[in-house]
Design a protein around this motif. Structure first.
Motif, PDB file in Angstrom:
ATOM      1  N   GLN A 126     -28.496   6.418   9.773  1.00  0.00           N
ATOM      2  CA  GLN A 126     -27.466   7.312  10.327  1.00  0.00           C
ATOM      3  C   GLN A 126     -27.843   8.781  10.161  1.00  0.00           C
ATOM      4  O   GLN A 126     -27.004   9.659  10.322  1.00  0.00           O
ATOM      5  N   SER A 127     -29.104   9.056   9.821  1.00  0.00           N
ATOM      6  CA  SER A 127     -29.635  10.426   9.672  1.00  0.00           C
ATOM      7  C   SER A 127     -29.009  11.174   8.502  1.00  0.00           C
ATOM      8  O   SER A 127     -28.929  12.394   8.515  1.00  0.00           O
ATOM      9  N   ARG A 128     -28.568  10.430   7.478  1.00  0.00           N
ATOM     10  CA  ARG A 128     -28.086  11.060   6.259  1.00  0.00           C
ATOM     11  C   ARG A 128     -29.231  11.139   5.261  1.00  0.00           C
ATOM     12  O   ARG A 128     -30.039  10.214   5.147  1.00  0.00           O
ATOM     13  N   ARG A 146     -25.067  17.136  13.498  1.00  0.00           N
ATOM     14  CA  ARG A 146     -24.712  16.231  14.598  1.00  0.00           C
ATOM     15  C   ARG A 146     -25.285  16.689  15.933  1.00  0.00           C
ATOM     16  O   ARG A 146     -25.708  15.867  16.749  1.00  0.00           O
ATOM     17  N   GLU A 163     -27.223  15.742   5.684  1.00  0.00           N
ATOM     18  CA  GLU A 163     -27.408  14.957   6.889  1.00  0.00           C
ATOM     19  C   GLU A 163     -27.936  15.872   7.984  1.00  0.00           C
ATOM     20  O   GLU A 163     -27.755  17.095   7.941  1.00  0.00           O
TER      21      GLU A 163
END
Length: 580
Positions: free
Chosen positions: A176-178, A204, A201
């Motif tokens: 989740q790109s964290r 967005r 992260e």
């Protein structure tokens, strides 16, 4: 017990090693006809309705089959065992049932080649599958050259090691790109790396960019390194997905860190991706569970359970101060119940980034982000800092070493650099040991309440982040303590102030606001009128009407005291409910 030589085609760590890496007591070995030195190649869920045919290739060679739904005492258990044995499975796991394995099943297992194991009743299949797969990847030495010697789950150590191999800055992220870990900052990071690390992260909007360009589709569909060329904004990046079979565990990113990447950077990343599998798997299975347990221990310690100190990471003979940081949203106060972030977050995670929160209780996305940053900064602020989330609040146990407001002010300054959210932070007094932490927590929460009440009296556009220590707000905190005690009694009483407050509630009048402003201004009509933005004559008229209608006369000392108490309690109720 018969013994057989393992099939020469079987490779992998032994069953004994796999069982040694999971929690003791999770599985029981009932019968192991070839011993526990047999190789294991994978762990899979087994559907008895889809028998693995022995087609000469030994369809289940080396597998541990989890026979979900099969009880060792059931009639079908024997068929499942025989099918697993024909397919060449290393072991089959069943539920023991209330009576345990049938004698016929045990005898059949002793005559075959497949080990029979049973799962302890309190263990779930999902947990067993995760622990066995994690143990399997931990046992695989393949591809760890250059990154060996790290303790399981040491993602920060892995990032620093890979950075040395690649010659750049490393970030390890989940799907989740964290951000899970990043290498040391030896050079000034480019803006994207700074935003990613501080926010924990990838922003967005950047994720949306990469998704729209097809970069993520390429990254998740290939086992090789994917290059993201440099542009006018950011340095060149290399990325590779970390996989365990068909499952994507995360990704490793390398960025030019003030110097060109090494010529063999791509080859180093391929090695790192293989080496990262056991560490990311450990993080998923053990690391997150350990973080959840540690946060639970912190909350138990803050409630007064001193036995939780060691599990929480708190040194028993070291002084600590509790700092409470709250993401202020203008709503009512939040009572501490010690259940952590998951008490409010619909999909809470151990690091506090819950996905959904009931209205008015949990932290929104912006609030979660600023608390994530504060937790990250707390970890970097001083060795030994311990954090735990609860709704909109972050609790930080700071080893004492400087002024009580020092930790809170440092954390707040860090938050301001990445977020515009309003944060209220309070520092409790230093506790000599774990037994004093609940009192320090209560004092820190009182500070936050004082700061919240100050903020509630300001226009929305004028509310700013604020920090204070308990000894800086003792008078206001003491008033709050007194009001807490008086509030239950106040509701059972009646009098002039009660009548005025009820009239305001029913008719929408503002007599209470006028009297409050007058008392807050030390009975100076001009100052109070300016605060209310009305003419002094208008305020005098309202005060006269309050006296005529309800008998509320600020000149009477007893009435003035009751007005101070009643109007503060009315404001508290209004703030809690959001009603006028």
């Amino acid at each position: 017990m018969p013994t057989h030589e393992p099939d020469r085609r079987e490779t992998g760590p032994s069953l004994e090693r796999i069982l040694g890496l999971i929690d003791p007591g999770m599985l029981d070995v009932v019968v192991a006809p070839r011993g526990t030195g047999v190789p294991v190649t994978d762990v899979v869920l087994h559907d008895p309705g889809e028998e693995r045919e022995d087609d000469g290739a030994r369809a289940a060679t080396g597998l541990i089959l989890l026979a979900v739904g099969v009880e060792a005492a059931s009639p079908e258990a024997l068929d499942v065992l025989r099918a697993a044995d024909r397919a060449g499975a290393a072991a089959v796991v069943m539920r023991p049932g209330a009576r345990g394995p049938r004698a016929e099943l045990v005898e059949a297992a002793g005559r075959g080649r497949t080990a029979l194991l049973t799962r302890r009743p309190e263990q779930g299949w999902t947990e067993v599958l995760g622990r066995l797969r994690t143990a399997l990847v931990h046992s695989d030495p393949a591809g760890t050259a250059g990154v060996a010697g790290l303790r399981p789950g040491d993602l920060s150590g892995l990032a620093n090691t890979v950075a040395a191999l690649v010659g750049g800055a490393i970030t390890i992220e989940d799907p989740q790109s964290r951000v899970l870990a990043y290498s040391r900052l030896d050079h000034e990071p480019d803006p994207m790396r700074r935003l990613t690390i501080l926010g924990q992260e990838v922003p967005r909007w950047r994720v949306d960019e990469l998704r729209a360009s097809g970069f993520f589709r390429t990254l998740w569909s290939t086992e090789d390194v994917v290059r993201l060329p440099a542009d006018a904004r950011y340095a060149e990046r290399l990325a590779i997905a970390v996989r365990h079979g068909s499952e994507v565990l995360g990704s490793i990113w390398a960025a030019a860190d003030g110097r060109p990447l090494a010529e063999d950077a791509a080859a180093a990343l391929r090695t790192a991706a293989r080496a990262a599998v056991p560490h990311l798997s450990h993080h998923q299975t053990w690391g997150l569970a350990a973080a959840r347990a540690r946060e639970g221990a912190v909350h138990a310690l803050l409630r007064g359970d001193v036995r939780s100190a060691q599990e929480a990471g708190v040194t028993a003979d070291r002084p600590y101060a509790v700092v409470v940081a709250e993401a202020y949203d203008g709503r009512g106060e939040e009572a501490y119940d010690g259940r952590g972030a998951d008490a409010y977050d619909g999909q809470g995670t151990p690091d506090g980034r819950g996905a959904g929160t009931p209205e008015g209780r949990g932290a929104g996305r912006a609030g979660r982000r600023v608390l994530d940053v504060l937790a990250l900064q707390a970890a970097a602020y001083r060795p030994g800092c311990v954090t735990a989330r609860s709704g909109r609040r972050l609790y930080v146990l700071v080893p004492a070493g400087d002024g009580e407001t020092g930790p809170a002010r440092t954390l707040l300054a860090s938050a301001r650099s990445v977020a515009r959210d309003v944060v209220l932070a309070g520092a409790g007094p230093v506790a000599a040991g774990p037994a004093g932490l609940p009192a320090s927590r209560e004092a820190a929460e009182l500070v936050v309440r004082v700061l919240r009440e100050r903020a509630a009296r300001l226009p929305a556009g004028e509310v700013r982040s604020a920090v204070a220590a308990y000894d800086e707000v003792v008078p206001e905190a003491t008033v709050l303590r007194l009001l807490d005690r008086v509030e239950p009694l106040w509701g059972s009483l009646s009098g002039p102030v009660h009548a005025m407050v009820e009239h305001d509630r029913v008719h929408g009048s503002a007599y209470g606001d006028s009297v409050t402003a007058y008392l807050d201004a030390s009975c100076d009509t001009g100052t109070a009128a300016r605060r209310l933005n009305v003419h002094p004559n208008t305020l005098r008229y309202r005060l006269r009407r309050a006296r005529e209608l309800f008998g509320v006369d600020p000149a009477d000392p007893a009435v003035r005291l009751l007005a101070e108490i009643g109007l503060r309690l009315a404001a508290r109720r209004s703030h809690r409910t959001g009603s006028p």
